[in-house]
Scaffold this motif. Sequence first.
Motif, PDB file in Angstrom:
ATOM      1  N   ALA A   1      35.266  38.941  43.628  1.00  8.93           N
ATOM      2  CA  ALA A   1      36.261  39.870  43.090  1.00  8.93           C
ATOM      3  C   ALA A   1      37.666  39.276  43.093  1.00  8.93           C
ATOM      4  O   ALA A   1      38.593  39.900  42.563  1.00  8.93           O
ATOM      5  N   GLY A   2      37.837  38.086  43.692  1.00  4.32           N
ATOM      6  CA  GLY A   2      39.147  37.441  43.673  1.00  4.32           C
ATOM      7  C   GLY A   2      39.819  37.283  45.008  1.00  4.32           C
ATOM      8  O   GLY A   2      40.941  36.760  45.090  1.00  4.32           O
ATOM      9  N   VAL A   3      39.169  37.721  46.098  1.00  2.26           N
ATOM     10  CA  VAL A   3      39.748  37.562  47.431  1.00  2.26           C
ATOM     11  C   VAL A   3      39.692  36.092  47.840  1.00  2.26           C
ATOM     12  O   VAL A   3      38.660  35.430  47.675  1.00  2.26           O
ATOM     13  N   THR A   4      40.793  35.576  48.360  1.00  2.46           N
ATOM     14  CA  THR A   4      40.848  34.161  48.745  1.00  2.46           C
ATOM     15  C   THR A   4      41.157  33.952  50.225  1.00  2.46           C
ATOM     16  O   THR A   4      41.199  32.818  50.689  1.00  2.46           O
ATOM     17  N   SER A   5      41.374  35.041  50.975  1.00  2.00           N
ATOM     18  CA  SER A   5      41.610  34.943  52.421  1.00  2.00           C
ATOM     19  C   SER A   5      40.878  36.087  53.109  1.00  2.00           C
ATOM     20  O   SER A   5      41.034  37.257  52.718  1.00  2.00           O
ATOM     21  N   ILE A   6      40.057  35.742  54.120  1.00  2.00           N
ATOM     22  CA  ILE A   6      39.210  36.745  54.781  1.00  2.00           C
ATOM     23  C   ILE A   6      39.363  36.627  56.287  1.00  2.00           C
ATOM     24  O   ILE A   6      39.297  35.533  56.853  1.00  2.00           O
TER      25      ILE A   6
END
Length: 258
Positions: A182-187
Amino acid sequence: MGAAEWEATASPAAPAVDGVPEATVQRLPTYLQALHALASAGVTTVSSSELAESVHVSAAMLRKDLSHLGTYGTRGVGYDVATLVHEMSAVLGLEHDWPVAIVGVGNLGRALAHYGGFSSRGLSIAALFDADPSVVGTEVNGHTVHHVDEVPALVARRGVRIAVVATPAAAAQPTCDALVAAGVTSILTFAGATVRVPAGVTVRAVDLSSELQILGFHEQRKRSALLGELPAVARVVPAPEPAVRGSEGPAAGAGAGR
């Protein structure tokens, strides 16, 4: 620089932010928190030794960390608190309002959703997700909990790039897969499971059980140092009873007939 203090200024030859060591990046939020406290107290300048003491690091380490940001100064003055706050906030990306999604609205997820410290650090809760039908549709701190199936649409629509995973361990990998897609780049994950992500995605993992076990290890070491080794228990061997004349058995008859 020795014990000399320097007022914070930006050097034109400052190293690129991308070149800041990871260990320095991990200490910056602690420095920034201390600087905010100083600013709230009306303090305008601070020496490296004073700031270092407040965050329990050496003055030499603090000066080296700040040098990676291109922060130097004038001898004898100290660091300008407002300037340091501005520079560290910029490096940490806190001048933007970063929308954050939380997946997993159990006890931990709810606590994070209620945490009031995000807004002062450039973060805001943008969406909450869960798979439990009894939780989906409820409100937590003014936010409606959406079903995890809505992650692709809502994360993209609300421009979320940072997410928190507070799911059970078994759901961690598929949750991260959906977030990355979905476009998340930091978790930031609390799931207690190792996850695989593509290059370019940053993952930081916090395993609360492991952290508590590590604290248990240190407590055991402290207890051992305090009590020391227990003294060895001496083994008492009872003395043999004296032989009784006329008694039967080996004690009375030993040597008889010789």
